[in-house]
Design an enzyme around this catalytic site. Structure first.
Site, PDB file in Angstrom:
ATOM      1  N   ASP A   7     -13.819   5.776   2.938  1.00 37.99           N
ATOM      2  CA  ASP A   7     -12.637   5.828   3.791  1.00 37.99           C
ATOM      3  C   ASP A   7     -11.935   7.173   3.715  1.00 37.99           C
ATOM      4  O   ASP A   7     -11.381   7.646   4.710  1.00 37.99           O
ATOM      5  CB  ASP A   7     -11.669   4.706   3.415  1.00 37.99           C
ATOM      6  CG  ASP A   7     -10.489   4.629   4.373  1.00 37.99           C
ATOM      7  OD1 ASP A   7     -10.720   4.616   5.590  1.00 37.99           O
ATOM      8  OD2 ASP A   7      -9.336   4.601   3.908  1.00 37.99           O
ATOM      9  N   ASP A   8     -11.954   7.816   2.537  1.00 36.08           N
ATOM     10  CA  ASP A   8     -11.302   9.123   2.417  1.00 36.08           C
ATOM     11  C   ASP A   8     -11.962  10.151   3.325  1.00 36.08           C
ATOM     12  O   ASP A   8     -11.292  11.017   3.888  1.00 36.08           O
ATOM     13  CB  ASP A   8     -11.359   9.611   0.968  1.00 36.08           C
ATOM     14  CG  ASP A   8     -10.691   8.639   0.016  1.00 36.08           C
ATOM     15  OD1 ASP A   8      -9.528   8.299   0.250  1.00 36.08           O
ATOM     16  OD2 ASP A   8     -11.349   8.210  -0.941  1.00 36.08           O
ATOM     17  N   LYS A  30      -5.806  -2.173  -0.788  1.00 37.77           N
ATOM     18  CA  LYS A  30      -6.601  -1.904   0.412  1.00 37.77           C
ATOM     19  C   LYS A  30      -7.218  -3.201   0.946  1.00 37.77           C
ATOM     20  O   LYS A  30      -7.234  -3.442   2.157  1.00 37.77           O
ATOM     21  CB  LYS A  30      -7.699  -0.906   0.073  1.00 37.77           C
ATOM     22  CG  LYS A  30      -8.233  -0.172   1.271  1.00 37.77           C
ATOM     23  CD  LYS A  30      -8.214   1.313   1.024  1.00 37.77           C
ATOM     24  CE  LYS A  30      -8.323   2.113   2.281  1.00 37.77           C
ATOM     25  NZ  LYS A  30      -8.244   3.553   2.057  1.00 37.77           N
ATOM     26  N   ASN A  62      -0.311  12.209   1.229  1.00 36.18           N
ATOM     27  CA  ASN A  62       0.612  11.175   0.797  1.00 36.18           C
ATOM     28  C   ASN A  62       0.450  10.963  -0.705  1.00 36.18           C
ATOM     29  O   ASN A  62      -0.535  11.433  -1.278  1.00 36.18           O
ATOM     30  CB  ASN A  62       0.394   9.866   1.590  1.00 36.18           C
ATOM     31  CG  ASN A  62      -1.013   9.317   1.476  1.00 36.18           C
ATOM     32  OD1 ASN A  62      -1.508   9.115   0.373  1.00 36.18           O
ATOM     33  ND2 ASN A  62      -1.660   9.080   2.603  1.00 36.18           N
ATOM     34  N   TYR A  72       0.869  -1.185   0.000  1.00 39.69           N
ATOM     35  CA  TYR A  72       0.000   0.000   0.000  1.00 39.69           C
ATOM     36  C   TYR A  72       0.898   1.225   0.000  1.00 39.69           C
ATOM     37  O   TYR A  72       1.974   1.203  -0.570  1.00 39.69           O
ATOM     38  CB  TYR A  72      -0.989  -0.047   1.177  1.00 39.69           C
ATOM     39  CG  TYR A  72      -2.213   0.790   0.876  1.00 39.69           C
ATOM     40  CD1 TYR A  72      -3.022   0.478  -0.217  1.00 39.69           C
ATOM     41  CD2 TYR A  72      -2.550   1.896   1.640  1.00 39.69           C
ATOM     42  CE1 TYR A  72      -4.124   1.242  -0.541  1.00 39.69           C
ATOM     43  CE2 TYR A  72      -3.655   2.667   1.335  1.00 39.69           C
ATOM     44  CZ  TYR A  72      -4.431   2.344   0.233  1.00 39.69           C
ATOM     45  OH  TYR A  72      -5.515   3.119  -0.090  1.00 39.69           O
ATOM     46  N   GLU A 126     -13.726   4.592  -2.513  1.00 41.36           N
ATOM     47  CA  GLU A 126     -12.308   4.927  -2.412  1.00 41.36           C
ATOM     48  C   GLU A 126     -11.856   5.828  -3.555  1.00 41.36           C
ATOM     49  O   GLU A 126     -12.066   5.503  -4.736  1.00 41.36           O
ATOM     50  CB  GLU A 126     -11.481   3.636  -2.439  1.00 41.36           C
ATOM     51  CG  GLU A 126      -9.974   3.827  -2.365  1.00 41.36           C
ATOM     52  CD  GLU A 126      -9.493   4.221  -0.976  1.00 41.36           C
ATOM     53  OE1 GLU A 126      -8.350   4.719  -0.875  1.00 41.36           O
ATOM     54  OE2 GLU A 126     -10.242   4.035  -0.013  1.00 41.36           O
ATOM     55  N   ASP A 127     -11.255   6.947  -3.225  1.00 43.59           N
ATOM     56  CA  ASP A 127     -10.554   7.799  -4.187  1.00 43.59           C
ATOM     57  C   ASP A 127     -11.414   8.245  -5.364  1.00 43.59           C
ATOM     58  O   ASP A 127     -10.979   8.217  -6.521  1.00 43.59           O
ATOM     59  CB  ASP A 127      -9.282   7.106  -4.688  1.00 43.59           C
ATOM     60  CG  ASP A 127      -8.170   7.127  -3.641  1.00 43.59           C
ATOM     61  OD1 ASP A 127      -8.355   7.809  -2.616  1.00 43.59           O
ATOM     62  OD2 ASP A 127      -7.139   6.468  -3.836  1.00 43.59           O
ATOM     63  N   ARG A 129      -9.310  10.293  -8.400  1.00 46.63           N
ATOM     64  CA  ARG A 129      -8.491  11.096  -7.475  1.00 46.63           C
ATOM     65  C   ARG A 129      -7.672  10.134  -6.623  1.00 46.63           C
ATOM     66  O   ARG A 129      -7.947   9.936  -5.446  1.00 46.63           O
ATOM     67  CB  ARG A 129      -9.376  11.980  -6.596  1.00 46.63           C
ATOM     68  CG  ARG A 129      -8.620  13.074  -5.834  1.00 46.63           C
ATOM     69  CD  ARG A 129      -9.537  13.811  -4.874  1.00 46.63           C
ATOM     70  NE  ARG A 129     -10.105  12.916  -3.873  1.00 46.63           N
ATOM     71  CZ  ARG A 129      -9.483  12.538  -2.754  1.00 46.63           C
ATOM     72  NH1 ARG A 129      -8.249  12.957  -2.514  1.00 46.63           N
ATOM     73  NH2 ARG A 129     -10.079  11.729  -1.896  1.00 46.63           N
TER      74      ARG A 129
END
Length: 599
Positions: free
Chosen positions: A271-272, A177, A418, A95, A248-249, A159
């Protein structure tokens, strides 16, 4: 009868192949392998030693990622033994930060990292949506009989981390993940489903790349996106009614939009937004306790105002409201945001995105701050939280001023972007420019820092979502709440802060040592389930009995404590999947599966 016998022999051959050099003599004899493989019969420990040596011999992180991906394909059990027993070394390879590099190269390496898999998940295009039930049925045909996925991680690649729109290349994120859900949270690897919505990309680099594997078209408008995504999600819940879906993203607007549409309709979370807020709150609670400034006097400045930043701020806001009984409007007034146009105010003159309006300042009068430095002088914050993806945004001047502004206390500095190339500052920089007084947590891993004058070694806190999302995933999969509430997430944050042991507290650390992460995940899962039961949300009534008969009566039913009992914790640990520790255990477990390829 013949088909059954042949199927069983095929299963034996597959299990034997995956046992590899640990295959027992009796199985070798049954499969007529005498003289065809090395005679040495090893145990799993030697296999793991060899794999780790090979991993460490690779010259760079991307090649290590490719090695691990191949190992995961060939031998799931050995892969997860390697992850669990060398977690500190392997986690950054499967990850963040390495997964970012893997995403950037995904279309180029994809054919070579899954040599034995027909499919690693679902790749759904806009054209597939009208036949989505057939697509899901195609996937089901590759699964073990009667084994439905418990959890899916879904992205559209728009993203990815701080890297932007990567299209189909973002598939590496759900895959990575879910590997952490298994390693940390103990979910069964055969019941995980990575999904990428290949709806296009606006990244010209990939549209012009002859080796790009995704759909070569720009992204659809919002109406088309939400309609297509809705059809996919509806089909997934039809096929797998108990599945937990983690978003996610996605781009900021779509991340908030999907969560708003679905969070009370089905079992899902982002999760973001929620996970990032949860893990940062856990560290922030510990930081506030050590900062030397009362909670009510905290002044928190966010740099960056995307979905993750607003999600974090919402979680911190809940902390002040729930834990410290500060009224919502007063608590909201403790927060300031800076985006690319400066301090976010209601009268700045531009049209604010919907998710930014809640925290926009109304008390600034005619003052408008154009950048971080001006806002820093205006706000004089006690805490500085970065989710800007701007490398070195917390420069020497900013860090020094934070130290000066908080001369009688310890400044809280959380550069959370990150990978490392997007981080607002490093741990070393934060230590040097605050005279070693900083309370620090980052989104990516940084090395320990040795204070030159004393030789004391300080370990940086890492506010990595992997502390919390495996617990949320396991907790939701086990107790099956109607939906995931803010207070369930808050209970996980409290449990994370509570999980620090005495040695970690004495060293002033904000998060548990990473070596304890699986045990911490079990504790956070127990807290999640306990809170879900107390809210009357669980569909699996088994947990109601366990919690109700063991929780002390003195706990205020309205309080969100993050507490749980040993009975609940023990039950969680019993239900966590773990790789087999011996070849005998592996063979027994693998032969019970219709498709041993999943083990």
């Amino acid at each position: 009868m013949f088909e059954t016998a042949r199927s069983r022999r095929n299963s034996i051959e597959l299990v034997g192949a995956k046992a590899g050099t640990a295959m027992p003599a009796e199985m070798r004899q049954a499969l007529n392998l005498r003289g065809l493989v090395p005679a040495s019969i090893e145990d799993f420990t030697k296999q793991e030693m060899r794999a780790f040596q090979q991993l460490m011999s690779k010259p760079n992180s991307l090649e290590k990622y490719e090695f691990l991906a191949g190992l995961r394909c060939i031998n799931v059990n050995l892969f997860f033994r390697l992850v669990l027993n060398h977690f500190k070394e392997v986690a950054p390879l499967i990850y963040t930060p390495t997964v970012g590099e893997a995403c950037l190269n995904y279309s180029h390496i994809y054919p070579f990292i899954y040599p034995c898999k027909t499919s690693v998940g679902l790749f759904i295009t806009l054209k597939d949506v009208e036949n989505i039930d057939l697509v899901i049925e195609n996937y089901r045909s590759t699964m073990s009989e009667h084994v439905d996925p418990e959890i899916a991680v879904i992205t559209d690649g728009s993203r990815i981390l701080g890297l932007g729109d990567l299209g189909i290349n973002g598939m590496a994120i759900p895959i990575g993940k879910l590997q952490l859900y298994v390693a940390i949270g103990g979910l069964n690897p055969s019941r995980t489903l990575p999904i990428v919505l290949d709806f296009g990309t606006n990244n010209k680099k990939y549209l012009n790349d002859p080796l790009y594997l995704g759909t070569r078209q720009t992204r659809p408008d919002d109406e088309t996106f939400y309609d297509a995504a809705g059809q996919v999600l509806s089909a997934l819940y039809r096929a797998f009614p108990d599945i937990l879906i983690q978003f996610e993203d996605f781009s900021t607007d779509h991340a908030f939009g999907l969560l708003k549409q679905w969070r009370k309709r089905a079992l899902c979370f982002n999760d973001d937004i929620q996970g990032t807020g949860c893990v940062i709150l856990g560290g922030f609670i510990s930081a506030v306790e050590q900062a030397g400034i009362p909670a009510k006097d905290q002044r928190i400045l966010f740099v960056g105002a995307g979905s993750a930043a607003v999600g974090v701020a919402r979680q911190l806001l809940d902390y002040f409201i729930i834990e410290h009984k500060i009224p919502e409007e007063e608590a909201k007034a403790m927060f300031w945001f800076v985006d690319s146009r400066g301090m976010i105010t209601a009268n700045r003159g531009d049209k604010l995105a919907q998710h930014k309006t809640y925290f926009a300042r109304h008390d600034n009068g005619d003052t408008q701050c154009q950048d971080l430095e001006a806002t820093l002088e205006y706000v004089k914050p006690t805490a500085l939280i970065g989710l800007s993806t701007i490398h070195k945004a917390f420069n020497e001047h900013v860090l020094t001023r934070m130290s000066e502004i908080n001369s009688d206390a310890r400044p809280i500095i959380f550069p959370l972007s990150n990978p490392e190339t997007k981080a607002e500052c490093s741990f070393e920089e934060a230590m040097r420019f605050t005279n070693n007084r900083v309370l620090f947590a980052s989104g990516t891993a940084f090395p320990a820092y040795t204070i030159p004058e004393s030789g004391e070694v300080r370990i940086p806190g890492q506010g990595n979502n992997m502390y919390v999302f495996p617990a949320i995933g396991l907790g939701a999969s086990l107790c099956k709440p109607e939906w995931i509430t803010d207070t369930m997430i808050y209970a996980v944050s409290k449990a994370l802060a509570n999980s620090l042991n005495e040695q970690e507290k004495a060293r002033g650390e904000l998060y548990p040592r990473i070596e304890r992460i699986r045990d911490v995940a079990a504790r956070l899962t127990a807290a999640f389930i306990t809170q879900a039961v107390r809210e009357g949300q669980v569909r699996d009534k088994h947990w109601e009995e366990i919690v109700a008969t063991n929780m002390p009566d003195m706990i205020n039913k309205k309080a969100v404590t993050g507490l749980f009992t040993k009975r609940v914790l023990g039950e969680v640990k019993t239900l966590m999947w773990a790789p087999a520790s011996s070849v005998e255990q592996y063979i027994v477990e693998a032969m019970t599966y219709e498709n041993p390829d999943d083990i």
